[in-house]
Design a protein around this motif. Structure first.
Motif, PDB file in Angstrom:
ATOM      1  N   GLY A  40       0.838  -1.189   0.000  1.00 43.00           N
ATOM      2  CA  GLY A  40       0.000   0.000   0.000  1.00 43.00           C
ATOM      3  C   GLY A  40       0.875   1.241   0.000  1.00 43.00           C
ATOM      4  O   GLY A  40       2.076   1.181  -0.259  1.00 43.00           O
ATOM      5  N   LYS A  41       0.269   2.380   0.313  1.00 42.69           N
ATOM      6  CA  LYS A  41       1.030   3.634   0.350  1.00 42.69           C
ATOM      7  C   LYS A  41       1.704   3.844   1.708  1.00 42.69           C
ATOM      8  O   LYS A  41       2.517   4.756   1.857  1.00 42.69           O
ATOM      9  N   PHE A  42       1.352   3.019   2.685  1.00 47.41           N
ATOM     10  CA  PHE A  42       1.745   3.200   4.082  1.00 47.41           C
ATOM     11  C   PHE A  42       2.983   2.344   4.351  1.00 47.41           C
ATOM     12  O   PHE A  42       2.897   1.126   4.498  1.00 47.41           O
ATOM     13  N   ALA A  43       4.142   2.980   4.414  1.00 43.73           N
ATOM     14  CA  ALA A  43       5.402   2.235   4.514  1.00 43.73           C
ATOM     15  C   ALA A  43       5.480   1.371   5.767  1.00 43.73           C
ATOM     16  O   ALA A  43       5.942   0.223   5.708  1.00 43.73           O
ATOM     17  N   ALA A  44       5.021   1.896   6.893  1.00 43.54           N
ATOM     18  CA  ALA A  44       5.093   1.121   8.134  1.00 43.54           C
ATOM     19  C   ALA A  44       4.254  -0.148   8.035  1.00 43.54           C
ATOM     20  O   ALA A  44       4.656  -1.216   8.508  1.00 43.54           O
ATOM     21  N   TYR A  69      11.560   6.298  -3.084  1.00 48.23           N
ATOM     22  CA  TYR A  69      12.236   7.509  -3.535  1.00 48.23           C
ATOM     23  C   TYR A  69      12.726   8.369  -2.364  1.00 48.23           C
ATOM     24  O   TYR A  69      13.214   9.483  -2.569  1.00 48.23           O
ATOM     25  N   ALA A  70      12.607   7.843  -1.145  1.00 56.37           N
ATOM     26  CA  ALA A  70      12.987   8.617   0.044  1.00 56.37           C
ATOM     27  C   ALA A  70      14.499   8.828   0.077  1.00 56.37           C
ATOM     28  O   ALA A  70      15.282   7.915  -0.195  1.00 56.37           O
ATOM     29  N   LEU A  71      14.906  10.056   0.442  1.00 57.25           N
ATOM     30  CA  LEU A  71      16.321  10.409   0.510  1.00 57.25           C
ATOM     31  C   LEU A  71      16.720  10.722   1.941  1.00 57.25           C
ATOM     32  O   LEU A  71      15.938  11.291   2.715  1.00 57.25           O
ATOM     33  N   ASP A  72      17.946  10.377   2.289  1.00 59.94           N
ATOM     34  CA  ASP A  72      18.504  10.759   3.580  1.00 59.94           C
ATOM     35  C   ASP A  72      18.748  12.268   3.585  1.00 59.94           C
ATOM     36  O   ASP A  72      19.339  12.816   2.644  1.00 59.94           O
ATOM     37  N   ALA A  73      18.270  12.929   4.629  1.00 64.66           N
ATOM     38  CA  ALA A  73      18.336  14.395   4.667  1.00 64.66           C
ATOM     39  C   ALA A  73      19.773  14.905   4.645  1.00 64.66           C
ATOM     40  O   ALA A  73      20.057  15.959   4.067  1.00 64.66           O
ATOM     41  N   ALA A  74      20.684  14.160   5.263  1.00 67.03           N
ATOM     42  CA  ALA A  74      22.080  14.627   5.346  1.00 67.03           C
ATOM     43  C   ALA A  74      22.872  14.292   4.082  1.00 67.03           C
ATOM     44  O   ALA A  74      23.505  15.159   3.472  1.00 67.03           O
ATOM     45  N   SER A  75      22.832  13.019   3.675  1.00 62.60           N
ATOM     46  CA  SER A  75      23.660  12.585   2.538  1.00 62.60           C
ATOM     47  C   SER A  75      23.004  12.771   1.185  1.00 62.60           C
ATOM     48  O   SER A  75      23.677  12.745   0.153  1.00 62.60           O
ATOM     49  N   PRO A 121      13.720 -16.655  -0.647  1.00 64.40           N
ATOM     50  CA  PRO A 121      13.913 -15.812  -1.828  1.00 64.40           C
ATOM     51  C   PRO A 121      12.791 -14.787  -1.958  1.00 64.40           C
ATOM     52  O   PRO A 121      11.611 -15.128  -1.969  1.00 64.40           O
ATOM     53  N   ALA A 122      13.167 -13.519  -2.038  1.00 62.38           N
ATOM     54  CA  ALA A 122      12.178 -12.434  -2.094  1.00 62.38           C
ATOM     55  C   ALA A 122      12.700 -11.332  -2.994  1.00 62.38           C
ATOM     56  O   ALA A 122      13.910 -11.105  -3.083  1.00 62.38           O
ATOM     57  N   ARG A 123      11.777 -10.659  -3.652  1.00 65.81           N
ATOM     58  CA  ARG A 123      12.164  -9.548  -4.515  1.00 65.81           C
ATOM     59  C   ARG A 123      11.050  -8.509  -4.546  1.00 65.81           C
ATOM     60  O   ARG A 123       9.889  -8.827  -4.274  1.00 65.81           O
ATOM     61  N   ILE A 124      11.440  -7.300  -4.876  1.00 62.74           N
ATOM     62  CA  ILE A 124      10.482  -6.213  -5.050  1.00 62.74           C
ATOM     63  C   ILE A 124      10.267  -5.996  -6.537  1.00 62.74           C
ATOM     64  O   ILE A 124      11.224  -5.949  -7.323  1.00 62.74           O
ATOM     65  N   ILE A 125       9.010  -5.893  -6.920  1.00 62.01           N
ATOM     66  CA  ILE A 125       8.647  -5.666  -8.315  1.00 62.01           C
ATOM     67  C   ILE A 125       7.849  -4.370  -8.398  1.00 62.01           C
ATOM     68  O   ILE A 125       6.924  -4.149  -7.612  1.00 62.01           O
ATOM     69  N   MET A 155      17.414   6.020   0.644  1.00 65.88           N
ATOM     70  CA  MET A 155      17.453   5.292   1.907  1.00 65.88           C
ATOM     71  C   MET A 155      17.229   3.789   1.725  1.00 65.88           C
ATOM     72  O   MET A 155      17.533   2.999   2.614  1.00 65.88           O
ATOM     73  N   VAL A 156      16.692   3.388   0.579  1.00 65.97           N
ATOM     74  CA  VAL A 156      16.457   1.973   0.226  1.00 65.97           C
ATOM     75  C   VAL A 156      15.934   1.153   1.404  1.00 65.97           C
ATOM     76  O   VAL A 156      16.453   0.090   1.736  1.00 65.97           O
TER      77      VAL A 156
END
Length: 365
Positions: A175-179, A216-222, A239-243, A226-227
């Motif tokens: 879903g849209k909710f990362a947690a 697409y989240a970026l680390d604020a400092a670097s 075995p797992a993958r993101i599609i 953030m992957v």
């Protein structure tokens, strides 16, 4: 001069419905203005959307899933209301009308809505409590019609993903909710790992929701990515993958899956149309989120018997997966799916029904 129909929504599912509806309306001689985000921010400004809505013959609004995501729909609805233009809503899931109940984000537009299009007439009729003056029309959901006609065969999907015949493909739409995604995916990984002792081999596919911004989240400092999901994958015991949709959509993968584990996703309904076992994993955090959006705590697929509800228990989840992967264990759910989600005799009936209703509204305006 042709009458103008303005269609506005941000969420992915209603966007895809409106995109399919546009040529049907144009064939009937309407001028169609489309403002859709497909799960992403719209390119147009609120002023541009409001101006188009105020000069329309009819405005059709999707019902995006939060107040922030629904800003384009709300702007269009408010502009139409001020200009005296008939407007109303398309609800793409059961009880979608709850997003216009007291305290919800579409409440300010509810009393003036001229129509509500819902997934079934029974569900649409219950919308009277929030849409007192609206025509309530059970048009159906065009995307659900298409669920019975997969883009790829089982063999094609498994070949694209390099799934061996003896491996069980477990599809988990996000879903849209990362947690919520991280919690669900971690629990499913642990449950599947416990089943490898039973000579079962799995391939876990985690399908990214088009509206999920986490990848697409970026680390604020670097300023580096953030992957977050990749970190979870690196810890998977199976075995797992993101599609993502650049490879295959979650919808595309259903026909090749052996089981779907989800929560309140349209993919659960799609699994039912294609007679794939479906489990709805009801973590409490996801139940509360569903309740906030739709005023219910149990997804439509569970209430209809198209999916089996499992609470946050890895052992129970493992047992349920193991049972539903057997012909006898799946048989009762399969029978229910075939009864409630038969393959339509023809494609496009829901789109024509929506277009018919809009055409009638323009004659009355």
């Amino acid at each position: 001069m042709p009458k103008k129909i303005v269609l506005v929504t941000r969420d992915a599912a209603p966007s895809r419905c409106f995109k399919r509806l546009e040529p049907v309306l144009r064939e009937r001689g309407f001028d169609v203005v489309l403002f859709i985000g497909d799960g992403k921010p719209l390119a147009e400004t609120m002023d541009e959307i409001g101006f188009a809505a105020s000069h329309a013959s009819v405005v059709v609004l999707g019902m995006s899933s939060s107040a922030e995501l629904a800003r384009p729909e709300i702007a269009a609805g408010e502009a139409a209301k001020r200009a005296g233009v008939p407007y109303g809503f398309y609800g793409d899931v059961s009880r979608c009308w709850g997003r216009a109940r007291s305290g919800a984000w579409f409440e300010g537009l509810a009393s003036g809505a001229a129509f509500y299009f819902g997934v079934t007439q029974e569900d649409t009729d219950t919308a009277r409590e929030v849409f007192p003056s609206a025509k309530l029309i059970g048009t159906g959901n065009p995307l659900r019609e298409e669920m019975a006609f997969p883009h790829f065969t089982r063999e094609e999907v498994r070949a694209k993903l390099n799934i061996a015949p003896e491996e069980k493909l477990v599809l988990v739409p996000g879903g849209k909710f990362a947690a919520g995604n991280l919690s669900m995916w971690a629990m499913i990984m642990d449950s599947l790992a416990s089943l490898t002792n039973y000579d079962l081999r799995f391939q876990l596919v985690l399908a990214i929701h088009p509206g999920d911004r986490t990848p697409y989240a970026l680390d604020a400092a670097s300023k580096k990515e953030m992957v977050l999901y990749d970190e979870l994958l690196s810890c998977s015991p199976i075995p797992a993958r993101i599609i993502n949709k650049d490879i295959l959509t979650a919808s595309d993968i259903v026909s090749g899956a052996d089981i779907v584990v989800e929560w309140g996703s349209s993919i659960g309904i799609e699994g039912a149309y294609q007679n794939v076992p479906v489990i709805s994993l009801g973590l409490e955090i996801l139940r509360r989120r569903l309740e906030r959006a739709s005023d219910v705590r149990i997804p439509e697929a569970v209430n209809a018997g198209l999916s089996e509800l499992v609470s946050a228990d890895t052992n129970k989840l493992a047992d349920t997966i193991q049972r539903l992967l057997t012909p006898d264990g799946f048989a009762p759910m399969r029978e229910r799916q075939q009864k409630l989600c038969p393959k339509p005799a023809e494609r496009g009936a829901a789109l024509r029904k929506i277009a018919d209703a809009i055409e009638d509204l323009t004659k009355e305006a």
